[in-house]
Design a protein around this motif. Structure first.
Motif, PDB file in Angstrom:
ATOM      1  N   UNK A   8     -23.612 -23.031  10.181  1.00  0.00           N
ATOM      2  CA  UNK A   8     -22.672 -22.003   9.717  1.00  0.00           C
ATOM      3  C   UNK A   8     -21.459 -21.973  10.651  1.00  0.00           C
ATOM      4  N   UNK A   9     -20.261 -21.968  10.031  1.00  0.00           N
ATOM      5  CA  UNK A   9     -19.010 -21.982  10.792  1.00  0.00           C
ATOM      6  C   UNK A   9     -18.033 -20.995  10.173  1.00  0.00           C
ATOM      7  N   UNK A  14     -12.928 -18.008   6.196  1.00  0.00           N
ATOM      8  CA  UNK A  14     -13.985 -18.616   5.387  1.00  0.00           C
ATOM      9  C   UNK A  14     -15.250 -18.744   6.232  1.00  0.00           C
ATOM     10  N   UNK A  15     -16.383 -18.341   5.663  1.00  0.00           N
ATOM     11  CA  UNK A  15     -17.674 -18.564   6.287  1.00  0.00           C
ATOM     12  C   UNK A  15     -18.284 -19.763   5.570  1.00  0.00           C
ATOM     13  N   UNK A  16     -18.461 -20.861   6.299  1.00  0.00           N
ATOM     14  CA  UNK A  16     -18.901 -22.133   5.727  1.00  0.00           C
ATOM     15  C   UNK A  16     -20.365 -22.371   6.086  1.00  0.00           C
ATOM     16  N   UNK A  17     -21.222 -22.462   5.082  1.00  0.00           N
ATOM     17  CA  UNK A  17     -22.641 -22.717   5.301  1.00  0.00           C
ATOM     18  C   UNK A  17     -22.973 -24.096   4.750  1.00  0.00           C
ATOM     19  N   UNK A 108     -14.783 -33.936   5.887  1.00  0.00           N
ATOM     20  CA  UNK A 108     -14.902 -32.478   5.829  1.00  0.00           C
ATOM     21  C   UNK A 108     -15.962 -31.965   6.791  1.00  0.00           C
ATOM     22  N   UNK A 109     -17.026 -32.719   6.992  1.00  0.00           N
ATOM     23  CA  UNK A 109     -18.033 -32.367   7.994  1.00  0.00           C
ATOM     24  C   UNK A 109     -17.328 -32.234   9.349  1.00  0.00           C
ATOM     25  N   UNK A 110     -16.586 -33.251   9.738  1.00  0.00           N
ATOM     26  CA  UNK A 110     -15.889 -33.235  11.027  1.00  0.00           C
ATOM     27  C   UNK A 110     -14.868 -32.108  11.096  1.00  0.00           C
ATOM     28  N   UNK A 111     -14.068 -31.951  10.045  1.00  0.00           N
ATOM     29  CA  UNK A 111     -13.026 -30.922  10.080  1.00  0.00           C
ATOM     30  C   UNK A 111     -13.633 -29.528  10.206  1.00  0.00           C
ATOM     31  N   UNK A 112     -14.566 -29.185   9.319  1.00  0.00           N
ATOM     32  CA  UNK A 112     -15.135 -27.836   9.330  1.00  0.00           C
ATOM     33  C   UNK A 112     -15.870 -27.533  10.632  1.00  0.00           C
ATOM     34  N   UNK A 113     -16.612 -28.516  11.172  1.00  0.00           N
ATOM     35  CA  UNK A 113     -17.420 -28.250  12.360  1.00  0.00           C
ATOM     36  C   UNK A 113     -16.605 -28.302  13.658  1.00  0.00           C
ATOM     37  N   UNK A 114     -15.549 -29.101  13.698  1.00  0.00           N
ATOM     38  CA  UNK A 114     -14.737 -29.165  14.918  1.00  0.00           C
ATOM     39  C   UNK A 114     -13.615 -28.131  14.939  1.00  0.00           C
ATOM     40  N   UNK A 115     -13.001 -27.857  13.784  1.00  0.00           N
ATOM     41  CA  UNK A 115     -11.924 -26.865  13.739  1.00  0.00           C
ATOM     42  C   UNK A 115     -12.494 -25.452  13.622  1.00  0.00           C
ATOM     43  N   UNK A 116     -13.699 -25.338  13.068  1.00  0.00           N
ATOM     44  CA  UNK A 116     -14.317 -24.026  12.884  1.00  0.00           C
ATOM     45  C   UNK A 116     -15.084 -23.575  14.110  1.00  0.00           C
ATOM     46  N   UNK A 118     -18.614 -22.230  15.457  1.00  0.00           N
ATOM     47  CA  UNK A 118     -20.034 -22.180  15.104  1.00  0.00           C
ATOM     48  C   UNK A 118     -20.512 -20.734  15.156  1.00  0.00           C
ATOM     49  N   UNK A 119     -21.322 -20.363  14.168  1.00  0.00           N
ATOM     50  CA  UNK A 119     -21.847 -19.006  14.063  1.00  0.00           C
ATOM     51  C   UNK A 119     -23.373 -19.050  14.178  1.00  0.00           C
ATOM     52  N   UNK A 120     -23.979 -17.939  14.590  1.00  0.00           N
ATOM     53  CA  UNK A 120     -25.444 -17.905  14.689  1.00  0.00           C
ATOM     54  C   UNK A 120     -26.106 -18.088  13.322  1.00  0.00           C
ATOM     55  N   UNK A 121     -27.296 -18.701  13.329  1.00  0.00           N
ATOM     56  CA  UNK A 121     -28.088 -18.818  12.098  1.00  0.00           C
ATOM     57  C   UNK A 121     -28.234 -17.444  11.472  1.00  0.00           C
ATOM     58  N   UNK A 122     -28.180 -17.392  10.165  1.00  0.00           N
ATOM     59  CA  UNK A 122     -28.360 -16.131   9.459  1.00  0.00           C
ATOM     60  C   UNK A 122     -27.086 -15.332   9.260  1.00  0.00           C
ATOM     61  N   UNK A 123     -25.973 -15.779   9.842  1.00  0.00           N
ATOM     62  CA  UNK A 123     -24.711 -15.056   9.649  1.00  0.00           C
ATOM     63  C   UNK A 123     -24.374 -15.069   8.167  1.00  0.00           C
TER      64      UNK A 123
END
Length: 157
Positions: A8-9, A14-17, A108-116, A118-123
């Protein structure tokens, strides 16, 4: 299945799961659920080599694809042709949800995870930003992976 990285990012309202990372689909696609705050979305951007499709799960959105504006709501499907300039905005009074499928998904994996962030599980709620986004850092990640984010003066009307 062992979880080796966050799923989750948060990025630009945007909250991306991640429901599936590319390595979990034989490097065929990534599947991401996007919960978008009212007025938030994705800025105009384009990229070659990544197919992108959206299925609206909840809410109301306005998509911009290849010079055309399209309103979309729950049950609608929006396909972005490879390389097309596209953007979306949540236009409803409450958060909307999209299912986004990118193929093969690495970009998109790289963009969302590197630019976003990281949020705790369950967010499940979109966090309130503690300041403005780091646009230069976001643009640097995009540029490095071959994605072009258009600045407001470059964006088509």
């Amino acid at each position: 299945m062992e979880q080796s990285r966050p799923r989750i990012y948060h990025l630009l309202g945007n909250l991306l799961t991640f429901h599936a990372f590319p390595e979990e689909t034989g490097n065929k696609c990534t599947i991401v659920e996007i919960k978008t705050a009212p007025g938030a979305g994705a800025p105009p951007n384009h990229h070659a080599g990544e197919d992108e499709s959206f299925f609206v799960l909840d809410g109301e959105f306005e998509f911009f694809v290849n010079g055309e504006t399209k309103r979309a709501s729950a049950g609608d499907f929006v396909k972005v042709p490879d390389g097309a300039v596209h953007a979306f905005t949540c236009t409803g009074q409450s958060a909307g949800r999209l299912l986004c499928i990118n193929a093969p998904g690495e970009m998109h994996d790289t963009f969302f995870t590197e630019a976003g962030e990281a949020m705790p599980d369950g967010t499940s709620e979109i966090p309130v930003p503690d300041g403005p986004p780091d646009i230069p850092a976001i643009m640097a990640v995009a540029s490095r992976i071959g994605m072009t984010i258009l600045t407001p003066d470059e964006a088509p009307a």
